[in-house]
Design an enzyme around this catalytic site. Sequence first.
Site, mmCIF file in Angstrom:
data_model
loop_
_atom_site.group_PDB
_atom_site.id
_atom_site.type_symbol
_atom_site.label_atom_id
_atom_site.label_comp_id
_atom_site.label_asym_id
_atom_site.label_seq_id
_atom_site.Cartn_x
_atom_site.Cartn_y
_atom_site.Cartn_z
ATOM 1 N N GLU A 29 98.104 22.953 46.583
ATOM 2 C CA GLU A 29 98.421 21.972 45.549
ATOM 3 C C GLU A 29 99.247 20.847 46.148
ATOM 4 O O GLU A 29 99.965 21.034 47.137
ATOM 5 C CB GLU A 29 99.203 22.649 44.411
ATOM 6 C CG GLU A 29 99.523 21.719 43.259
ATOM 7 C CD GLU A 29 100.046 22.452 42.034
ATOM 8 O OE1 GLU A 29 100.240 21.799 40.992
ATOM 9 O OE2 GLU A 29 100.270 23.675 42.129
ATOM 10 N N ASN A 176 93.512 23.424 34.285
ATOM 11 C CA ASN A 176 94.449 24.414 34.801
ATOM 12 C C ASN A 176 95.536 24.673 33.771
ATOM 13 O O ASN A 176 96.096 23.735 33.207
ATOM 14 C CB ASN A 176 95.091 23.895 36.092
ATOM 15 C CG ASN A 176 96.268 24.759 36.538
ATOM 16 O OD1 ASN A 176 96.072 25.824 37.116
ATOM 17 N ND2 ASN A 176 97.489 24.320 36.263
ATOM 18 N N GLU A 177 95.801 25.938 33.516
ATOM 19 C CA GLU A 177 96.897 26.349 32.617
ATOM 20 C C GLU A 177 96.946 25.470 31.368
ATOM 21 O O GLU A 177 97.963 24.850 31.050
ATOM 22 C CB GLU A 177 98.237 26.344 33.357
ATOM 23 C CG GLU A 177 98.291 27.409 34.446
ATOM 24 C CD GLU A 177 99.653 27.585 35.092
ATOM 25 O OE1 GLU A 177 100.611 26.861 34.725
ATOM 26 O OE2 GLU A 177 99.778 28.461 35.969
ATOM 27 N N TYR A 252 102.157 35.819 38.377
ATOM 28 C CA TYR A 252 103.101 35.798 39.486
ATOM 29 C C TYR A 252 104.036 37.011 39.417
ATOM 30 O O TYR A 252 104.413 37.458 38.328
ATOM 31 C CB TYR A 252 103.934 34.512 39.457
ATOM 32 C CG TYR A 252 103.166 33.281 39.873
ATOM 33 C CD1 TYR A 252 103.059 32.926 41.215
ATOM 34 C CD2 TYR A 252 102.548 32.469 38.928
ATOM 35 C CE1 TYR A 252 102.355 31.800 41.617
ATOM 36 C CE2 TYR A 252 101.844 31.335 39.310
ATOM 37 C CZ TYR A 252 101.750 31.008 40.657
ATOM 38 O OH TYR A 252 101.039 29.892 41.038
ATOM 39 N N GLU A 308 95.668 32.105 40.671
ATOM 40 C CA GLU A 308 97.054 31.923 41.120
ATOM 41 C C GLU A 308 97.746 33.272 41.042
ATOM 42 O O GLU A 308 97.812 33.880 39.977
ATOM 43 C CB GLU A 308 97.807 30.895 40.269
ATOM 44 C CG GLU A 308 97.362 29.467 40.491
ATOM 45 C CD GLU A 308 98.238 28.446 39.768
ATOM 46 O OE1 GLU A 308 99.458 28.718 39.571
ATOM 47 O OE2 GLU A 308 97.707 27.384 39.392
ATOM 48 N N GLN A 357 101.103 29.808 47.692
ATOM 49 C CA GLN A 357 100.100 28.846 48.147
ATOM 50 C C GLN A 357 99.965 28.967 49.660
ATOM 51 O O GLN A 357 100.665 29.774 50.277
ATOM 52 C CB GLN A 357 100.481 27.445 47.728
ATOM 53 C CG GLN A 357 100.440 27.236 46.227
ATOM 54 C CD GLN A 357 100.637 25.785 45.819
ATOM 55 O OE1 GLN A 357 100.602 24.852 46.615
ATOM 56 N NE2 GLN A 357 100.862 25.607 44.524
#
Length: 508
Positions: A29, A176-177, A252, A308, A357
């Site tokens: 990103e 995204n999201e 996460y 992610e 990432q």
Amino acid sequence: MTVTVVPAVVNLDVPGPVISRHLYGHFAEHLGRCIYGGFYVGEDSELPNEGGIRLDVVEALRALDIPNLRWPGGCFADEYHWTDGIGPKDRRPSMVNTHWGNVEENNHFGTHEFMALCELLGAEPYISGNVGSGTVREMSDWVEYLTRDGDSPMVRLRKQNGREQPWRVRFWGLGNEAWGCGGHMRAEQYAAEARRFGTYCRDHGDNRLYRIAAGANGADYAWTETLMKQLGEPGCAYRPQPFMQAVSFHYYTIPGTWQDKGNATVFDAGDHYRTMVQAARVEELIIGHSNVMDCYDPGRSVGLVLDEWGTWWNVEPGTEPGFLHQQNTLRDALVASLHLDVFHRHAARLVMANIAQTVNVLQAMILTDPDTKALVLTPTYHVFEMNKGHQDAASLRVDLPDGLPTRAVGTDTLATVSLSASRKAGRALFSLSNLDADEPADVELDLRGGTLTDVRARVLTAARLQDHNTPDAPDAVAPRPHEVTPTAKGLRVRLPAHSFITVEGALS
């Protein structure tokens, strides 16, 4: 010393679902020093580069057989307008990255640079389109610009910018999201947008798009169900609509709170175990989303994507908070090995995963030092390298007649040993992790339906869970040869405390 023994039965001649190489995907990103100062140093850099792309980073990632790279975000994707990043660099307008540090970017790394990076890596591009602040036409034009041959306004523009032939770009993220930084939409609202954007992202020539709908945050199974309802009616005759081929979710590993996530290098055994409990929860989430999808799509024609995942700690002291730079210890490596075992077990539905990432941000493969320009391979990098033989291999079921050793962690129970196996091209690969901070364990592999020869093993461990690699100590945590013991039924593998081990051999 009494060592826990874990019997494990593996039928070498009964292959299961194929472990897609795309479960070993990566994420880059426009965030902190991931792109600028990580992948991209500019053509005038003293570092060896090709078109500004840092070549030692490329070389290191090629050694992982990196299958795909997701770009340009993340949250950044929904404020990125791709036409600002094409054409002569001195004419590209700058922009403000409002999500990550409020820094100004010059747009020198854009579509052509990303595609050149993917070509250098030998990786498939995965592009996240702008649904939050963009338009349907903008994303449709981007698909045409990249993938169409012949003659059209976007084809002429691409050729004007120096690229005659189209690229192959299968993977497209529809935002995204969307529940958060991608527009703060309700599930029903996003589903309607995804239908619209997905409809106008066209297949050009023989380039067949794989459109990935922006999915849930963690355990929001209602979000997944809303998307599945948009794709077709539940039941055996489920026929997905052509505007979405997969549904994603994000997760996460954060053992602390959102405000205080914990320190990357300063922690104790209790912190370690709480981290492993949170990491292991990914299996519950994959099962939960898969169960919802199975109600609508029992034939599993729609893919589940975890694009992610990884550890998220407090940023390193003295660094820009919006750059999300964190160190990477042996503990992070064990989070990765645990996740990958879970991915292997659920390969029938889970088709892609992208660690967050790749360089200098969150659970990175590589850290580059801005002062010395040194490149450091992290413990997580080594897990991916040791495990790369699982890519596109047939999974092998691991049966545990006595179960796994466990320990109580607050009100939770943690299995302290994790393992998975696969076979490909006449070889088998076993991955074994010991999450126990202090005690070793032995795994007795009962190998049936074949034998293993030319056995080789490696171990990734260190004196302390907190150990990590730096420019001054780049191999503090690095794989080393490991001895295994042949038995009448197979192999005995000693797992030192806090270690990751791979064992491979030829099948006969």
